[in-house]
Design a protein around this motif. Sequence first.
Motif, mmCIF file in Angstrom:
data_model
loop_
_atom_site.group_PDB
_atom_site.id
_atom_site.type_symbol
_atom_site.label_atom_id
_atom_site.label_comp_id
_atom_site.label_asym_id
_atom_site.label_seq_id
_atom_site.Cartn_x
_atom_site.Cartn_y
_atom_site.Cartn_z
ATOM 1 N N TYR A 92 0.824 -1.208 0.000
ATOM 2 C CA TYR A 92 0.000 0.000 0.000
ATOM 3 C C TYR A 92 0.860 1.261 0.000
ATOM 4 C CZ TYR A 92 -3.773 -3.215 1.392
ATOM 5 O OH TYR A 92 -4.678 -4.238 1.442
ATOM 6 N N ASP A 96 0.806 4.137 -2.769
ATOM 7 C CA ASP A 96 0.519 5.542 -2.438
ATOM 8 C C ASP A 96 1.618 6.461 -2.954
ATOM 9 O OD1 ASP A 96 -1.856 4.964 -1.206
ATOM 10 O OD2 ASP A 96 -0.996 4.863 0.824
ATOM 11 N N ASN A 100 0.969 9.459 -5.591
ATOM 12 C CA ASN A 100 1.304 10.846 -5.249
ATOM 13 C C ASN A 100 2.248 11.497 -6.257
ATOM 14 O OD1 ASN A 100 -0.257 10.728 -2.924
ATOM 15 N ND2 ASN A 100 1.459 10.052 -1.633
#
Length: 393
Positions: A92, A96, A100
Motif C-alpha cells: 500500500y 501511495d 502521489n
Amino acid sequence: MTDGSKKRQRRKIASILAMAAGMTLLPFPAQAQQSPEFAYSAEKWASLRDNRLEYAEIADLVHEYNNTVLQNYIAYQDERDKNKDDVAQDYYDTADNIYNNIQYPDADDSNYGSQMAAALNSRLQAEQLMERGDESTEDSETIKLGYDQTEANLVWQAQKMMIQYWNQYYSLDSLQQKKNQAENSYQSEQNRLAAGMSTQAKILSAKEAVSSAEAALLSAESNLEKTKESLILMLGWSYGSEVEIGDLPELELAQVEGIDVEADIEKALANNYNLKLTERRLKNARTEKVRSTQEQKQKNQREAIATNVKDSHTSLLLARANYEQALQAFELEKTSMDSAERKLAAGTITRNDYQNQQSAYLTAEVDVRTRKLALLTAMVDYQWAVDGLASAS
C-alpha cells in the motif's frame, strides 16, 4: 578460537556476515557460523570444523555454514516481526507513493500522448500493488517456513550428492578394469600380428579401444572431483580445500520392510512445508477470493503429497528388488570366479578366459555397490518425502 576451527577456510561467508552485520572482519582464519558457541559441545564443534565430512554431520554443516542458509538467516532478522498487515502495508505504501507522484499532462501539451501513457501506466502499476496488498498472505511465519524449506532441500541435496560421490568413486574400478581389458586385448592382438594371425586394421581398432577406455576413465575421475568440490562448497569449505569424505551409513533391508506407508502419509501431511505455507496463507487471507483459492490449493496439495509418498515407497521397493537381484548375480559370479581360480592354477583355462571371468566378477561387484547406493538414495528420498519435502503439486 580452537585449533580445530583453524582447519576450515570460509573467508567468503565470513565477509558476507561481517558486512551484513556491520562488524569488523576478523583476520583469517576466523569463520562464520549461525549458532553461538554454546549451541554444541566443544567436541561437536571440533568435529564440524575438522576436514573430514561425515554423513551424519551434513544437516548441521548446512545449518551453520551454507552460504544460502546464512544469507537467509541475515535477511530474516529484518522480517521476523512482520505480520500480515505489515507486509500488505508495504504494498500500500509503495502504491501511495506512485499515486502521489503521478502527473497528468495538459491537453495542449506537445508531448501529451506519451506523458498521458506514462501517467496511466503508473496508475495501473499502483492499482496492481494495491491489489497485491489485498491479496497478500505473507507474514514472518511464511517467510520463516520458506527459509526452513530451502535449508531442508539443501540438506537433502547434499546427502544425495555425497551418495553420488561414492557411486562415482566405485565406478572407477569398473572403468579401470575396462581399460586393463582393452590394453590386454591390444597386446594380444599385437602378439597375433607377430604370429601372422592378425591385421593392422585390428591393431588400430584395439588401440582405439584403449584410447577410448583411457578417456572414459579420465572423464570419470574429473567428474568425481567436480562432485566433491560442489559438495564441500555447499557445506562451507572454500574452493580447493583438502577434505576427506567419510563413509556412508549402512542401510538394512529390514528398514524397508518395517515401513508403514499409511502412517508415513499422515506424518508427511503434518510435516510438509508447502502444505504448512498454504495453511498459514489461508489463515492470513483477507478476501473470500483468496480464501477460496487457498482452500482448493490445500485440498490438491494433500492429495499430491499422499501420492508422492506412495510413489516414493514404490521406487524404494524397486530399488530394493534391484539390489537383491544384483546380490544374487554377484554370488553366481563369485562361484564362477572361484572355479576360474582353481582352473588357472591347474592350467585348464587360458589367461584370456580367466581375465574375462575376472572382469565379469568385478562388474558384478561394482553393480552390487551401485544398486546398494541406489537403494540408499531411494531411502533418503522417501524419508524426506515423509519429513516435509514430498511434492505438493
